[in-house]
Design an enzyme around this catalytic site. Sequence first.
Site, PDB file in Angstrom:
ATOM      1  CG  HIS B 143      -1.892   0.994   1.410  1.00 12.58           C
ATOM      2  ND1 HIS B 143      -1.617   2.292   1.759  1.00 12.58           N
ATOM      3  CD2 HIS B 143      -3.236   0.921   1.256  1.00 12.58           C
ATOM      4  CE1 HIS B 143      -2.752   2.976   1.815  1.00 12.58           C
ATOM      5  NE2 HIS B 143      -3.747   2.171   1.517  1.00 12.58           N
ATOM      6  CG  ASP B 220       0.542  -2.262   6.281  1.00  8.61           C
ATOM      7  OD1 ASP B 220      -0.408  -2.367   7.098  1.00  8.61           O
ATOM      8  OD2 ASP B 220       0.458  -1.626   5.216  1.00  8.61           O
ATOM      9  CD  GLN B 223      -6.761  -4.507   4.141  1.00  9.32           C
ATOM     10  OE1 GLN B 223      -7.688  -5.239   4.498  1.00  9.32           O
ATOM     11  NE2 GLN B 223      -6.965  -3.251   3.780  1.00  9.32           N
ATOM     12  CE  LYS B 246      -7.190   0.148   6.202  1.00  5.91           C
ATOM     13  NZ  LYS B 246      -7.839   0.383   4.915  1.00  5.91           N
ATOM     14  CB  CYS B 386      -3.617   3.247  -1.548  1.00  6.73           C
ATOM     15  SG  CYS B 386      -4.814   4.531  -1.216  1.00  6.73           S
TER      16      CYS B 386
HETATM   17  C1  LIG Z   1      -2.303  -2.700   3.607  1.00  3.40           C
HETATM   18  C2  LIG Z   1      -2.669  -1.325   4.068  1.00  3.40           C
HETATM   19  N1  LIG Z   1      -1.740  -0.550   4.641  1.00  3.40           N
HETATM   20  C3  LIG Z   1      -2.013   0.685   5.083  1.00  3.40           C
HETATM   21  C4  LIG Z   1      -3.269   1.220   4.965  1.00  3.40           C
HETATM   22  C5  LIG Z   1      -3.509   2.616   5.450  1.00  3.40           C
HETATM   23  O1  LIG Z   1      -4.448   2.653   6.462  1.00  3.40           O
HETATM   24  P1  LIG Z   1      -4.975   4.055   7.007  1.00  3.40           P
HETATM   25  O2  LIG Z   1      -5.500   4.781   5.814  1.00  3.40           O
HETATM   26  O3  LIG Z   1      -6.027   3.690   7.964  1.00  3.40           O
HETATM   27  O4  LIG Z   1      -3.820   4.742   7.619  1.00  3.40           O
HETATM   28  C6  LIG Z   1      -4.268   0.453   4.369  1.00  3.40           C
HETATM   29  C7  LIG Z   1      -5.644   0.973   4.218  1.00  3.40           C
HETATM   30  O5  LIG Z   1      -6.043   1.599   3.265  1.00  3.40           O
HETATM   31  C8  LIG Z   1      -3.962  -0.842   3.904  1.00  3.40           C
HETATM   32  O6  LIG Z   1      -4.888  -1.600   3.318  1.00  3.40           O
END
Ligand SMILES: Cc1ncc(COP(=O)(O)O)c(C=O)c1O
Lengths: 154, 435
Positions: B143, B220, B223, B246, B386
């Site tokens: 991401h 990270d 998910q 999430k 993203c």
């Molecule tokens: C794998 C992953 N990393 C990071 C994020 C970023 O999360 P947030 O927008 O809540 O900071 C997301 C969510 O969009 C994600 O799916």
Amino acid sequence: MSGLEQLYQQIILDHSKHPHGVGLEPGEVTSHQRNPVCGDEVTLALRWDAAGERVTEVAWEGSGCSISQASASLLATLAEESAAEGEAWRPEELRALIDEFREALRSRGSIALDEERFGDAAALSGVSRFVARVKCAMLAWVAAEDLLSRRAGV
Amino acid sequence: MTAAPLTSAEIEAIRAQFPILRREVNGHPLTYLDSAATAQKPGVVIDAESAFLRTANAAVNRGAHTLAGEATEAYEDARGTVARFLGVAENEVVFTSHATEALNLIASSLGTASLGRGAGSHADAAPLALREGDEIVVTELEHHANLIPWQELAARTGATLRYVPVLDDGSLDLEAAARIIGERTRLLAVTHVSNVTGAITPLDALVPLARAVGALVVLDACQSAPHLPLRPRELDVDLAVFSGHKLYGPTGIGVLYGRAELLDAMPPFLYGGSMITTVTMERAEYLPAPQRFEPGSPRLSQAVGLAAAIRFLEGVGLDRIAATEHELAAHLLGGLASVPGVRVLGGVDPAGRVALASIVVDGVHAHDAGQVLDEVGIAARVGHHCAQPLHRRLGATASLRLSAGVHTTVAELDRAIEAVASIRPFFGLDGGAAS
Ligand SMILES: Cc1ncc(COP(=O)(O)O)c(C=O)c1O
């Protein structure tokens, strides 16, 4: 008509599959617009008459959803038709048209595009009920607006 | 997998706890298949936030009155709940705004260490400094939140950013990883589950490569946290992040887990009140973690709401959620595989996948495809999610993502698969009904 059929009228589907006005010349002045959410892209040029007073043609290239591509194609068609009728747009006329287009698209279904003025592009009226898609439909028109502003030196 | 999947009666009982699932969209019952973007909230989370604001709201760590004491206790209880959820110590849990901020916190802190600045009177940050010749390794499927902070850290320190490439089937090239992660690697940042393919990263293959060369591992877990039991220590990672929203919790709250010794060596990210001991006009001394990383007024009702979400998930059982998801993933991928003109990014083999799939419908842009689903009340995400580099690698500019949650039923997946099968015919292209 279901909401979906209002959005994707046959005219729009036809224009997205067989777009008009596609093809830019090397070195032409263009405006590149992107919708970062979905990656829709339109690069557009306004072609002027010899005196530089009226738009005779709208040319563009792009990729993206059917609404963004059909909208560019419909703008090019409208330019071509206006020119063929001897009513090629002056900058202020095009600007007024863009403003009107934007107002209708942002109206959430309360203002329909005037078929007299917009021709087949009036089929894009249905987009105004789909807030998330207004940006797609605006892309080419924003590019045209950007070119007008740059030309006017603002 | 030893735990039993949730029964349909249990899933119905869970559904009843999500008020939003009672609403209709475009005249159809809402089918919410966008949990990977943000999860819906069970009543207990909404109530916990509201109850805190109604009865216990006060500034924490800043006052001696009764209410301030209660608010502080609620906030620290929330930290304790997160710590238990992760199987770590309370001082290893830092609250942030979201996962994005947590990743930026790490990158920024290492950047500060690289400038020769430390963490005050605590353990020395010098070993964390990056310099030219050092390498940061990510993967091609990250991401943007787990990519751009590392691009910037590399640019600021002179370190080199490298990445483990993705193969045509959407999986990570582990042979390449073994070549890329080496002597120069100082940090490996990798996602636990891809937000595009739903594939669970083979950490047992990657982490030892980093360990062998003494590199830090950042996970990270955005998910994975909603789908799998998350145990950073067992996974042998140094730092892990996830977002509350999430995980059926509120927006505005995220979590950074860090090994205690490591957090204590890391310089602060944001500076100000509530993170210091002694301050003079020239300098300040910083508190140890986690307070060092939580300056300013903290996110109170959000932390309380997150704790409620975690208790909700623990009540259901993460192992049972994982077992259920495994079935849903197989159903979803199998169903999508049967639709002509549909390509699933990362393929249709359900092994090692959570119930999340991104598809490209041949001849139809994702935005248009999503509109057909929205028409029948199915909420799915369209775009590049993203993850532009991964989409580019898999030959797509955008995709349509269906992602399940703890309230998702097989019948909902069937509705979605049927709607996906109607996309090409709607646009006048050949298509067959899903079998
Ligand atoms: C794998 C992953 N990393 C990071 C994020 C970023 O999360 P947030 O927008 O809540 O900071 C997301 C969510 O969009 C994600 O799916």
